[in-house]
Structure formats: C-alpha cells, structure tokens
Write a protein that holds these residues in place. Structure first.
Motif, short mmCIF file in Angstrom:
data_model
loop_
_atom_site.label_atom_id
_atom_site.label_comp_id
_atom_site.label_asym_id
_atom_site.label_seq_id
_atom_site.Cartn_x
_atom_site.Cartn_y
_atom_site.Cartn_z
N ALA A 106 4.72 -18.61 -5.17
CA ALA A 106 5.36 -17.35 -4.83
C ALA A 106 4.39 -15.97 -5.12
CB ALA A 106 6.60 -17.26 -5.68
N ALA A 107 3.53 -16.31 -6.26
CA ALA A 107 2.69 -15.28 -6.60
C ALA A 107 1.57 -15.04 -5.47
CB ALA A 107 2.21 -15.15 -8.02
N ARG A 109 1.88 -16.01 -2.48
CA ARG A 109 2.28 -15.78 -1.03
C ARG A 109 2.53 -14.28 -1.10
NH1 ARG A 109 8.52 -17.19 1.21
NH2 ARG A 109 8.04 -16.94 3.20
N GLU A 110 3.00 -13.66 -2.14
CA GLU A 110 3.29 -12.28 -2.36
C GLU A 110 1.94 -11.39 -2.03
OE1 GLU A 110 5.26 -11.25 -5.87
OE2 GLU A 110 4.97 -9.14 -5.50
N SER A 111 0.92 -12.10 -2.74
CA SER A 111 -0.42 -11.27 -2.92
C SER A 111 -1.29 -11.39 -1.58
CB SER A 111 -1.27 -12.19 -3.85
OG SER A 111 -2.57 -11.89 -4.01
N ALA A 113 0.34 -11.75 1.45
CA ALA A 113 1.15 -10.86 2.23
C ALA A 113 0.51 -9.46 2.05
CB ALA A 113 2.59 -11.14 1.85
N ARG A 114 0.49 -8.98 0.79
CA ARG A 114 0.00 -7.44 0.54
C ARG A 114 -1.42 -7.32 1.03
NH1 ARG A 114 -2.62 -6.18 -3.65
NH2 ARG A 114 -2.03 -8.03 -4.86
N ARG A 119 4.57 -9.10 5.95
CA ARG A 119 5.76 -9.49 5.47
C ARG A 119 5.62 -10.94 4.80
NH1 ARG A 119 7.87 -8.50 10.55
NH2 ARG A 119 8.61 -10.83 10.48
N GLU A 120 6.28 -11.17 3.70
CA GLU A 120 6.11 -12.40 2.80
C GLU A 120 6.60 -13.47 4.04
OE1 GLU A 120 7.11 -13.26 -1.24
OE2 GLU A 120 6.90 -10.92 -1.56
N ASP A 121 7.78 -13.21 4.70
CA ASP A 121 8.19 -14.12 5.56
C ASP A 121 7.10 -14.72 6.85
OD1 ASP A 121 8.50 -12.19 7.41
OD2 ASP A 121 10.68 -12.24 7.48
#
Ligand code: MG
Length: 160
Positions: A106-107, A109-111, A113-114, A119-121
């Motif tokens: 999850a971390a 993915r978030e990183s 995406a940023r 977007r995360e999706d």
C-alpha cells in the motif's frame, strides 16, 4: 515494459518505489538501486521510444552515485509529456523471495502514484516469489517489472 534486477547488498537500505523498506538488506547499485522506479522509468522511456535508463543516466556518471531514483522517474515523465503522452495506468510486479512485501504494498502504491502524478487507482503493485527457484529464489537479488499504458494525443496539423 521495463525490467530491472539488482543483487542484494546487506549494508545498504532497501528502497522500493521511493519507500524505505528497511535500513539494511538493500540492493547493490550505483544509485539508490530502487529497482521498482528503475523498471517504471524504463517502461515509460520505452513506451515513447526514448531509449533506456542507462542511456539517459549512465551508471559510470558520478552525479548518479547514491542518487534518489525519483530523479530518473521525473526525467522519464518529462520525456513522456514532451512527446504528448499521458499515462493511463501503471502495473508493477516485484519478484523477490524476501523480504515479505505484502505489508509494504500500500505504501509503495501511494508513493509511486505520488511520484508519477497519478491517482492510486491508476497504479498497481504486485509481489510474488519464484517458489525458491533460481537466483531470485535463493534471495541473491530482486527483480522488478513494470508495464505502462500511454495514450498519445495525435498532433493535428493542417496541410496547405
Ligand atoms: Mg537498476
């Protein structure tokens, strides 16, 4: 698509997708050896026919020693934009016998995406092992693969 493999080097921190996973048990390499960002960078450059990461950032160049691989990703994003490309989605598979990556997905993915301005999706991070087969299965190193879909807006020009 992009692929990157690095050997483990115990004394270095492990950084994947811009996330520091641990202080030790990292990867050998000239830069921070973030195989996830390297694979994504190569996928982006490849999708717009702009060469590869080694061409843009030679490993013999002292400027990239211990460099944050977000720099490489940022340059690849710039090249994609210059060529009128937009990222539709980004899918990454990490192949590693160790460490367990599920708690970090999850971390990462978030990183990613940023860092990629998505977007995360639009971002997928998957992890698997080789079931102890081969060099990766003996935990000698880690492999990251990335597939990116890019939409290129056609440049309309009026012929006279
Ligand atoms: Mg690499």
């Amino acid at each position: 698509m992009g692929i990157d493999v690095h050997a483990f080097e115990e004394s270095r921190p492990l950084v994947l997708g811009g996330v520091k996973i641990s202080d030790r048990g990292g990867l050998a390499g000239h830069s921070d050896a973030d195989a996830v960002l390297h694979a994504i960078t190569d996928a982006l450059l490849g999708a717009v026919g702009a060469g590869d990461i080694g061409e843009h950032f030679p490993s013999g160049d002292p400027r990239w020693q211990n460099a944050d691989s977000a720099i490489f990703l940022s340059e690849a994003l710039h090249v994609v934009t210059e060529r009128d490309g937009t990222i539709v989605n980004l899918d990454v598979t990490i192949i590693a016998q160790q460490p367990k990556l599920a708690p970090h997905r999850a971390a990462i993915r978030e990183s990613v995406a940023r860092l990629a301005g998505l977007r995360e999706d639009q971002v997928s991070i998957k992890a698997t092992t080789t079931d102890h087969l081969g060099a990766l299965g003996r935990a000698e190193g880690l492999c990251a693969m990335a597939v990116v879909l890019i939409e290129v807006q056609p440049n309309f020009s009026i012929e006279h």
